[in-house]
Design a protein around this motif. Structure first.
Motif, PDB file in Angstrom:
ATOM      1  N   LYS A   5     -11.517   5.076  -3.712  1.00 48.69           N
ATOM      2  CA  LYS A   5     -11.031   4.610  -2.630  1.00 48.69           C
ATOM      3  C   LYS A   5     -11.339   3.027  -2.114  1.00 48.69           C
ATOM      4  O   LYS A   5     -12.376   2.465  -2.305  1.00 48.69           O
ATOM      5  N   PHE A   7      -8.493   1.178  -0.515  1.00 48.00           N
ATOM      6  CA  PHE A   7      -7.498   0.484   0.493  1.00 48.00           C
ATOM      7  C   PHE A   7      -7.763   0.312   1.835  1.00 48.00           C
ATOM      8  O   PHE A   7      -7.372  -0.240   2.752  1.00 48.00           O
ATOM      9  N   LEU A 132       3.585   3.671  -1.129  1.00 52.08           N
ATOM     10  CA  LEU A 132       2.919   3.078  -2.131  1.00 52.08           C
ATOM     11  C   LEU A 132       3.322   1.542  -1.882  1.00 52.08           C
ATOM     12  O   LEU A 132       2.166   0.573  -2.248  1.00 52.08           O
ATOM     13  N   GLY A 135       1.347  -0.441   0.553  1.00 54.43           N
ATOM     14  CA  GLY A 135      -0.332  -0.486   0.257  1.00 54.43           C
ATOM     15  C   GLY A 135      -1.039   0.528   0.714  1.00 54.43           C
ATOM     16  O   GLY A 135      -2.114   0.434   1.166  1.00 54.43           O
ATOM     17  N   LEU A 137      -2.657   4.375   1.338  1.00 53.53           N
ATOM     18  CA  LEU A 137      -3.175   5.322   0.768  1.00 53.53           C
ATOM     19  C   LEU A 137      -2.172   6.413   0.835  1.00 53.53           C
ATOM     20  O   LEU A 137      -2.072   6.892   1.989  1.00 53.53           O
ATOM     21  N   ALA A 157       2.160   2.681  -8.083  1.00 44.89           N
ATOM     22  CA  ALA A 157       0.929   3.003  -7.462  1.00 44.89           C
ATOM     23  C   ALA A 157      -0.217   2.223  -8.278  1.00 44.89           C
ATOM     24  O   ALA A 157      -0.325   2.124  -9.321  1.00 44.89           O
ATOM     25  N   GLN A 161      -4.627   4.726  -5.437  1.00 46.69           N
ATOM     26  CA  GLN A 161      -3.867   4.748  -4.190  1.00 46.69           C
ATOM     27  C   GLN A 161      -3.232   6.015  -3.852  1.00 46.69           C
ATOM     28  O   GLN A 161      -2.696   6.285  -2.979  1.00 46.69           O
TER      29      GLN A 161
END
Length: 404
Positions: A5, A7, A132, A135, A137, A157, A161
């Motif tokens: 992770k 983002f 996607l 931006g 998840l 992706a 993501q």
């Protein structure tokens, strides 16, 4: 794909947009958010035509944007106003989006951190791409968008993501953390076997729509439940696992596990097999999907090992249920063959429930559509995928009409 992770900044509740909020995944997703004690907030909601439920959800969770497939913004506004009056709520005025693009607009909504795509079918592709590109998840329950989008979606992706929400792929993602990619020997995707496990092909010919919808374990919508009965759902999940985890198709096997407790397994090169087990409850993979890679305390109940239980595993009879073998062949043929597979299946499932074809005619229609398909001689793109989807739907319809 990697599942680290990267983002969402730490220190604030994850803002979640839900695509298909009035469906099975969407309603359970809202349950998870509500029970998670301030870990999440609802940024936006998108539903279909159930305006009464959508409006109640909006009033309860107060998202900044609400979308619906209905064409009238006034109709959506009136439903929300009625729900507000029923709940004695004043001053709530979300941004409204309607029509065929509503789900895509909600998926792209800038004020979200996570998009839970829980709608069923190829219509999920545009919201997947929008999420996607924005931006966010993407907590992906709409397997069809990855199946038909394939490499196009993967190219858009970024690493980490997409987090899987299907119980099988959530299980695989968890088990894969036990070893390095080069140490993976095999992915074992479990299947309940559906309502017709052990039946012969001849017995399947006389299956009725009511029987096809009588799933022994899961409560799902008409399309997904029928797909489970034909094993098309498991076929799509095998292809999705291949795309998500970059494991060759020949190293992915379906395994029938009637109890639906072990949701999938990973075999490593040293002979170790890591399984993820929990009682069948979609709230667990939903919670993990929207909070990846962190777990949500109390998302679901664990297995009770204080009482005796038996878990069984059996091979899938691919002669009777040929959907998986057919999907592997399609995925190996070109970047657009799976778009044909998926589109033909969606048309055939509707035809089965409308009484136009037999239950066995669903997979037979898929096979005939694939046999007739010549890949488009063009660069693989969203437009190419959608053009293939349209061709396959039209051709599958012709096959069904000719067989009537």
């Amino acid at each position: 794909m990697s599942f680290q992770k990267t983002f969402i900044p730490a220190g604030h509740p994850r803002r979640v947009s839900l695509i298909g909020s009035t469906g099975s995944i969407g309603t359970q997703g809202l349950d998870v958010i509500e029970e998670a004690s301030g870990q999440f907030s609802v940024a936006a909601l998108s539903g279909g035509y159930n305006l009464e439920l959508l409006a109640r959800q909006a009033i309860k969770h107060r998202p900044a944007m609400v979308g619906s497939a209905v064409e009238s913004k006034d109709e959506l506004a009136a439903a929300i106003q009625e729900a507000a009056e029923d709940a004695s709520v004043t001053g709530y005025e979300p941004e409204l989006v309607v029509g065929a693009q509503a789900a895509t607009e909600v998926a792209a909504f800038a004020e979200a951190d996570v998009v839970l795509n829980g709608i069923t079918g190829a219509i999920g592709l545009a919201p997947t791409i929008a999420a996607l590109e924005a931006g966010h998840l993407l907590a992906l329950a709409n397997k069809e968008s990855l199946i038909i989008g394939g490499q196009v979606v993967k190219q858009i992706a970024a690493p980490g993501q997409i987090s899987p929400v299907d119980s099988e792929h959530s299980a695989l993602a968890q088990a894969l953390r036990s070893g390095a990619p080069e140490e993976v020997a095999k992915l074992l995707v479990t299947a309940s076997g559906g309502p017709f496990f052990g039946c012969s092909y001849e017995q399947l010919r006389d299956v009725t729509p009511a029987q096809a919808l009588a799933h022994p374990t899961w409560d799902m919508g008409r399309m997904v439940t029928t797909n489970s009965a034909t094993m098309v759902n498991k076929a799509l999940e095998v292809i999705e696992a291949h795309l998500l985890f970059d494991v060759p198709l020949e190293k992915i096997e379906p395994v029938v596990h009637r109890q639906s407790i072990v949701h999938s397994m990973v075999e490593f090169i040293d002979g170790s097999v890591i399984a993820q087990a929990s009682p069948p409850d979609m709230r667990l993979p939903i919670a993990l999907g929207i909070n990846w890679p962190h777990r949500v305390d109390g998302a679901a109940k664990a297995c009770d090992f204080s009482t005796a239980a038996s878990w069984t595993f059996e091979p899938l009879d691919e002669e009777v249920f040929s959907a998986v073998k057919l999907a592997k062949q399609a995925a190996s043929s070109s970047g657009t063959h799976m778009a044909v597979y998926n589109a033909a299946n969606e048309v055939a499932v509707d035809a089965f429930h409308d009484g136009k074809i037999r239950f066995t005619g669903i997979v037979e229609t898929i096979e005939r559509a694939l046999d007739a398909y010549t890949p488009v001689n063009a660069e693989l793109s969203v437009e190419t995928v959608l053009e293939t989807d349209r061709w396959a739907r039209a051709h599958a319809t012709k096959i069904i009409e000719a067989s009537a």
